[in-house]
Design a protein around this motif. Structure first.
Motif, PDB file in Angstrom:
ATOM      1  N   VAL A   1     -15.940  58.230  58.173  1.00 34.87           N
ATOM      2  CA  VAL A   1     -14.884  57.856  57.216  1.00 34.87           C
ATOM      3  C   VAL A   1     -15.342  56.628  56.446  1.00 34.87           C
ATOM      4  O   VAL A   1     -15.816  55.648  57.029  1.00 34.87           O
ATOM      5  CB  VAL A   1     -13.566  57.554  57.953  1.00 34.87           C
ATOM      6  CG1 VAL A   1     -12.516  57.044  56.984  1.00 34.87           C
ATOM      7  CG2 VAL A   1     -13.066  58.802  58.691  1.00 34.87           C
TER       8      VAL A   1
ATOM      9  N   PHE B   1     -10.479  65.302  59.540  1.00 33.85           N
ATOM     10  CA  PHE B   1      -9.561  65.696  60.609  1.00 33.85           C
ATOM     11  C   PHE B   1      -8.252  66.209  59.997  1.00 33.85           C
ATOM     12  O   PHE B   1      -7.960  65.983  58.821  1.00 33.85           O
ATOM     13  CB  PHE B   1      -9.311  64.527  61.564  1.00 33.85           C
ATOM     14  CG  PHE B   1      -9.000  63.217  60.897  1.00 33.85           C
ATOM     15  CD1 PHE B   1     -10.026  62.334  60.559  1.00 33.85           C
ATOM     16  CD2 PHE B   1      -7.696  62.838  60.602  1.00 33.85           C
ATOM     17  CE1 PHE B   1      -9.768  61.113  59.966  1.00 33.85           C
ATOM     18  CE2 PHE B   1      -7.425  61.631  59.997  1.00 33.85           C
ATOM     19  CZ  PHE B   1      -8.461  60.766  59.680  1.00 33.85           C
TER      20      PHE B   1
ATOM     21  N   GLU C   1       0.825  60.398  53.246  1.00 35.86           N
ATOM     22  CA  GLU C   1       0.333  61.559  53.982  1.00 35.86           C
ATOM     23  C   GLU C   1      -0.414  62.469  53.011  1.00 35.86           C
ATOM     24  O   GLU C   1       0.171  62.976  52.052  1.00 35.86           O
ATOM     25  CB  GLU C   1       1.506  62.281  54.636  1.00 35.86           C
ATOM     26  CG  GLU C   1       2.279  61.396  55.610  1.00 35.86           C
ATOM     27  CD  GLU C   1       3.403  62.127  56.307  1.00 35.86           C
ATOM     28  OE1 GLU C   1       3.259  63.332  56.551  1.00 35.86           O
ATOM     29  OE2 GLU C   1       4.435  61.486  56.590  1.00 35.86           O
TER      30      GLU C   1
ATOM     31  N   ALA D   1      -7.044  54.335  57.180  1.00 37.31           N
ATOM     32  CA  ALA D   1      -6.839  55.765  57.410  1.00 37.31           C
ATOM     33  C   ALA D   1      -6.528  55.974  58.881  1.00 37.31           C
ATOM     34  O   ALA D   1      -7.018  55.230  59.737  1.00 37.31           O
ATOM     35  CB  ALA D   1      -8.074  56.562  57.000  1.00 37.31           C
ATOM     36  N   ASP D   2      -5.713  56.973  59.124  1.00 35.39           N
ATOM     37  CA  ASP D   2      -5.319  57.214  60.512  1.00 35.39           C
ATOM     38  C   ASP D   2      -4.885  58.669  60.654  1.00 35.39           C
ATOM     39  O   ASP D   2      -4.930  59.436  59.704  1.00 35.39           O
ATOM     40  CB  ASP D   2      -4.172  56.259  60.879  1.00 35.39           C
ATOM     41  CG  ASP D   2      -4.132  55.905  62.349  1.00 35.39           C
ATOM     42  OD1 ASP D   2      -4.136  56.850  63.166  1.00 35.39           O
ATOM     43  OD2 ASP D   2      -4.110  54.714  62.689  1.00 35.39           O
ATOM     44  N   PHE D   3      -4.443  59.025  61.845  1.00 36.37           N
ATOM     45  CA  PHE D   3      -4.024  60.388  62.133  1.00 36.37           C
ATOM     46  C   PHE D   3      -2.548  60.604  61.828  1.00 36.37           C
ATOM     47  O   PHE D   3      -2.096  61.734  61.690  1.00 36.37           O
ATOM     48  CB  PHE D   3      -4.329  60.707  63.597  1.00 36.37           C
ATOM     49  CG  PHE D   3      -5.775  60.466  63.950  1.00 36.37           C
ATOM     50  CD1 PHE D   3      -6.180  59.286  64.543  1.00 36.37           C
ATOM     51  CD2 PHE D   3      -6.726  61.431  63.645  1.00 36.37           C
ATOM     52  CE1 PHE D   3      -7.523  59.065  64.851  1.00 36.37           C
ATOM     53  CE2 PHE D   3      -8.070  61.219  63.949  1.00 36.37           C
ATOM     54  CZ  PHE D   3      -8.464  60.038  64.543  1.00 36.37           C
ATOM     55  N   HIS D   4      -1.785  59.547  61.745  1.00 40.25           N
ATOM     56  CA  HIS D   4      -0.377  59.631  61.379  1.00 40.25           C
ATOM     57  C   HIS D   4       0.064  58.255  60.901  1.00 40.25           C
ATOM     58  O   HIS D   4      -0.555  57.232  61.227  1.00 40.25           O
ATOM     59  CB  HIS D   4       0.483  60.109  62.557  1.00 40.25           C
ATOM     60  CG  HIS D   4       0.245  59.338  63.820  1.00 40.25           C
ATOM     61  ND1 HIS D   4       0.831  58.111  64.070  1.00 40.25           N
ATOM     62  CD2 HIS D   4      -0.527  59.611  64.897  1.00 40.25           C
ATOM     63  CE1 HIS D   4       0.442  57.683  65.249  1.00 40.25           C
ATOM     64  NE2 HIS D   4      -0.389  58.568  65.774  1.00 40.25           N
TER      65      HIS D   4
ATOM     66  N   ASP E   1      -4.468  66.657  58.909  1.00 44.92           N
ATOM     67  CA  ASP E   1      -3.323  65.833  58.497  1.00 44.92           C
ATOM     68  C   ASP E   1      -3.635  64.331  58.427  1.00 44.92           C
ATOM     69  O   ASP E   1      -2.940  63.522  59.029  1.00 44.92           O
ATOM     70  CB  ASP E   1      -2.142  66.058  59.448  1.00 44.92           C
ATOM     71  CG  ASP E   1      -1.711  67.509  59.474  1.00 44.92           C
ATOM     72  OD1 ASP E   1      -1.293  67.985  60.536  1.00 44.92           O
ATOM     73  OD2 ASP E   1      -1.808  68.167  58.414  1.00 44.92           O
ATOM     74  N   PRO E   2      -4.672  63.958  57.711  1.00 49.08           N
ATOM     75  CA  PRO E   2      -4.968  62.529  57.627  1.00 49.08           C
ATOM     76  C   PRO E   2      -3.934  61.777  56.794  1.00 49.08           C
ATOM     77  O   PRO E   2      -3.233  62.364  55.962  1.00 49.08           O
ATOM     78  CB  PRO E   2      -6.331  62.500  56.937  1.00 49.08           C
ATOM     79  CG  PRO E   2      -6.315  63.718  56.082  1.00 49.08           C
ATOM     80  CD  PRO E   2      -5.560  64.762  56.875  1.00 49.08           C
TER      81      PRO E   2
ATOM     82  N   LEU F   1     -12.563  62.201  55.459  1.00 44.38           N
ATOM     83  CA  LEU F   1     -11.343  62.478  56.236  1.00 44.38           C
ATOM     84  C   LEU F   1     -11.302  63.962  56.578  1.00 44.38           C
ATOM     85  O   LEU F   1     -10.550  64.736  55.978  1.00 44.38           O
ATOM     86  CB  LEU F   1     -10.106  62.061  55.447  1.00 44.38           C
ATOM     87  CG  LEU F   1      -9.997  60.589  55.086  1.00 44.38           C
ATOM     88  CD1 LEU F   1      -8.700  60.317  54.337  1.00 44.38           C
ATOM     89  CD2 LEU F   1     -10.081  59.714  56.324  1.00 44.38           C
TER      90      LEU F   1
END
Length: 126
Positions: A1, A28, A51, A97-100, A30-31, A26
């Protein structure tokens, strides 16, 4: 990333600035991409989150109505438009950036943003 910020600078109270974050990698599901900030002597805190899959946006309460997060889909860039800036907005702003979005905005997360950029300084003077 990879997350690369641009923008930032110095303004007076009530002024405006726009931050940009060019993101890549990104891969993965639903980044989310957003912004966290760290003021001198304080912990990092989440400011806003978008989102990627549906462009839903979320904000820290203290910036709601003043900051707007948006995305340029064609260029993989996320913007943070900051209006009516206050001295308490002074901080280093990091693209994250994250997963949720909970990983960026939740007060329970000690170090928000699973991935972060190098940061850009925003200074608001009286």
């Amino acid at each position: 990333v990879q997350l690369v910020e641009s923008g930032g600078g110095s303004v007076q109270t009530g002024g405006s600035l726009t931050l940009s974050c060019t993101f890549s990698g990104l891969t993965f599901d639903d980044p989310v991409v957003g912004w966290v900030r760290q003021a001198p002597g304080k912990y990092r805190e989440g400011v806003s989150c978008l989102e990627i899959n549906d462009d839903s946006t979320h904000y820290k309460r203290s910036v709601e109505g003043r900051f707007t997060i948006s995305r340029d889909n064609a260029k993989d860039i996320v913007y943070l438009q900051m209006n009516n800036l206050k001295p308490e907005d002074t901080a280093i702003y990091y693209c994250a950036a994250d997963f949720h979005c909970g990983g960026i905005l939740s007060d329970r997360v000690p170090d928000p943003g699973h991935y972060t950029g190098q940061g850009t300084q925003v200074t608001v003077s009286t």
